[in-house]
Write a protein that holds these residues in place. Structure first.
Motif, mmCIF file in Angstrom:
data_model
loop_
_atom_site.group_PDB
_atom_site.id
_atom_site.type_symbol
_atom_site.label_atom_id
_atom_site.label_comp_id
_atom_site.label_asym_id
_atom_site.label_seq_id
_atom_site.Cartn_x
_atom_site.Cartn_y
_atom_site.Cartn_z
ATOM 1 N N LYS A 11 0.849 -0.091 -1.738
ATOM 2 C CA LYS A 11 1.776 -0.434 -2.824
ATOM 3 C C LYS A 11 2.938 -1.316 -2.354
ATOM 4 O O LYS A 11 3.653 -1.877 -3.175
ATOM 5 C CB LYS A 11 2.346 0.839 -3.451
ATOM 6 N N TYR A 12 3.136 -1.435 -1.060
ATOM 7 C CA TYR A 12 4.252 -2.194 -0.507
ATOM 8 C C TYR A 12 3.823 -3.631 -0.210
ATOM 9 O O TYR A 12 2.676 -3.889 0.131
ATOM 10 C CB TYR A 12 4.761 -1.518 0.775
ATOM 11 N N ASP A 13 4.768 -4.562 -0.346
ATOM 12 C CA ASP A 13 4.528 -5.965 -0.011
ATOM 13 C C ASP A 13 4.607 -6.100 1.508
ATOM 14 O O ASP A 13 5.641 -6.446 2.075
ATOM 15 C CB ASP A 13 5.571 -6.857 -0.696
ATOM 16 N N LEU A 14 3.502 -5.789 2.154
ATOM 17 C CA LEU A 14 3.432 -5.778 3.612
ATOM 18 C C LEU A 14 3.250 -7.193 4.147
ATOM 19 O O LEU A 14 2.501 -7.982 3.580
ATOM 20 C CB LEU A 14 2.250 -4.925 4.074
ATOM 21 N N ASN A 15 3.910 -7.480 5.267
ATOM 22 C CA ASN A 15 3.665 -8.776 5.888
ATOM 23 C C ASN A 15 2.273 -8.786 6.522
ATOM 24 O O ASN A 15 1.651 -7.736 6.714
ATOM 25 C CB ASN A 15 4.770 -9.137 6.886
ATOM 26 N N GLU A 16 1.786 -9.973 6.819
ATOM 27 C CA GLU A 16 0.414 -10.127 7.302
ATOM 28 C C GLU A 16 0.166 -9.360 8.605
ATOM 29 O O GLU A 16 -0.868 -8.715 8.763
ATOM 30 C CB GLU A 16 0.080 -11.608 7.487
ATOM 31 N N ALA A 17 1.109 -9.405 9.536
ATOM 32 C CA ALA A 17 0.926 -8.707 10.817
ATOM 33 C C ALA A 17 0.826 -7.194 10.609
ATOM 34 O O ALA A 17 0.008 -6.519 11.244
ATOM 35 C CB ALA A 17 2.068 -9.045 11.768
ATOM 36 N N THR A 18 1.640 -6.645 9.720
ATOM 37 C CA THR A 18 1.596 -5.210 9.436
ATOM 38 C C THR A 18 0.298 -4.837 8.740
ATOM 39 O O THR A 18 -0.306 -3.804 9.051
ATOM 40 C CB THR A 18 2.829 -4.793 8.606
ATOM 41 N N LYS A 19 -0.162 -5.667 7.819
ATOM 42 C CA LYS A 19 -1.453 -5.413 7.165
ATOM 43 C C LYS A 19 -2.572 -5.324 8.191
ATOM 44 O O LYS A 19 -3.406 -4.411 8.130
ATOM 45 C CB LYS A 19 -1.791 -6.526 6.169
ATOM 46 N N ILE A 20 -2.593 -6.252 9.136
ATOM 47 C CA ILE A 20 -3.643 -6.244 10.159
ATOM 48 C C ILE A 20 -3.582 -4.949 10.962
ATOM 49 O O ILE A 20 -4.598 -4.285 11.191
ATOM 50 C CB ILE A 20 -3.504 -7.470 11.076
ATOM 51 N N THR A 21 -2.375 -4.552 11.369
ATOM 52 C CA THR A 21 -2.204 -3.324 12.159
ATOM 53 C C THR A 21 -2.672 -2.105 11.374
ATOM 54 O O THR A 21 -3.418 -1.269 11.904
ATOM 55 C CB THR A 21 -0.731 -3.159 12.567
ATOM 56 N N LEU A 22 -2.242 -1.990 10.128
ATOM 57 C CA LEU A 22 -2.610 -0.818 9.327
ATOM 58 C C LEU A 22 -4.104 -0.799 9.018
ATOM 59 O O LEU A 22 -4.718 0.282 8.978
ATOM 60 C CB LEU A 22 -1.778 -0.771 8.052
ATOM 61 N N LYS A 23 -4.725 -1.966 8.851
ATOM 62 C CA LYS A 23 -6.187 -2.014 8.656
ATOM 63 C C LYS A 23 -6.907 -1.575 9.924
ATOM 64 O O LYS A 23 -7.909 -0.859 9.853
ATOM 65 C CB LYS A 23 -6.619 -3.429 8.263
ATOM 66 N N GLN A 24 -6.406 -2.000 11.074
ATOM 67 C CA GLN A 24 -7.022 -1.581 12.343
ATOM 68 C C GLN A 24 -6.994 -0.070 12.522
ATOM 69 O O GLN A 24 -7.884 0.500 13.149
ATOM 70 C CB GLN A 24 -6.308 -2.249 13.550
ATOM 71 N N ARG A 25 -5.966 0.593 11.990
ATOM 72 C CA ARG A 25 -5.849 2.056 12.080
ATOM 73 C C ARG A 25 -6.496 2.748 10.888
ATOM 74 O O ARG A 25 -6.388 3.946 10.726
ATOM 75 C CB ARG A 25 -4.362 2.464 12.117
ATOM 76 N N ASN A 26 -7.158 1.967 10.010
ATOM 77 C CA ASN A 26 -7.795 2.500 8.800
ATOM 78 C C ASN A 26 -6.803 3.215 7.897
ATOM 79 O O ASN A 26 -7.130 4.210 7.251
ATOM 80 C CB ASN A 26 -8.960 3.422 9.143
ATOM 81 N N LEU A 27 -5.584 2.680 7.832
ATOM 82 C CA LEU A 27 -4.556 3.256 6.974
ATOM 83 C C LEU A 27 -4.493 2.559 5.619
ATOM 84 O O LEU A 27 -3.964 3.124 4.666
ATOM 85 C CB LEU A 27 -3.197 3.208 7.667
ATOM 86 N N ILE A 28 -4.999 1.340 5.550
ATOM 87 C CA ILE A 28 -5.117 0.639 4.264
ATOM 88 C C ILE A 28 -6.499 0.002 4.187
ATOM 89 O O ILE A 28 -7.186 -0.126 5.161
ATOM 90 C CB ILE A 28 -4.025 -0.441 4.025
#
Length: 141
Positions: free
Chosen positions: A124-141
């Motif tokens: 739901k948050y406007d995440l920056n691209e680097a944070t999106k990549i990190t959270l996807k790598q951890r299967n959080l988004i």
């Protein structure tokens, strides 16, 4: 092109993750939500830099009971300065899993706000691209 080594803590407390909102007028990701962290300074070890960045950006009352290196990645980003000038920087991100003992945070002027966010709400948050990549790598988004 300048190169920066960036230490990024992915901080978890009670199944919530810490996000910080960048100022809208400066930085690499203006106005977006991100992980805290910053550059390693000359003469610092990676651990010293991580602990300093956490203390500077989040205050001295936040206590961590576990820090573990997790992953790394690199990319090229454009940083915007308060005067409107920009700079292209090659960034090497060193990302750490961190577990907090408490949620006592006092942000500095590098952030406009912060939030402890449940996994199911991260998208739901406007995440920056680097944070999106990190959270996807951890299967959080």
């Amino acid at each position: 092109m300048r190169q920066r080594i960036i230490v990024c803590p992915l901080i978890e407390y009670d199944n919530k993750y810490l996000l910080c909102k960048m100022p809208s007028n400066k930085g690499v990701f203006p106005g977006q939500w991100a992980l805290p962290g910053g550059g390693v300074e000359a003469g610092e070890t990676i651990e010293q830099a991580l602990l300093r960045e956490i203390r500077e950006e989040l205050g001295s009352e936040l206590e961590l009971d576990h820090i573990e290196p997790w992953t790394f990645r690199d990319d090229i980003r454009v940083k915007t300065y308060e005067d409107g000038s920009t700079e292209e920087i090659y960034m090497i991100y060193l990302i750490f899993n961190c577990y907090a003992k408490n949620t006592k945070i006092i942000i500095n002027d590098e952030f406009e706000s912060y939030a402890w966010v449940m996994k199911e709400d991260l998208y739901k948050y406007d995440l920056n691209e680097a944070t999106k990549i990190t959270l996807k790598q951890r299967n959080l988004i």
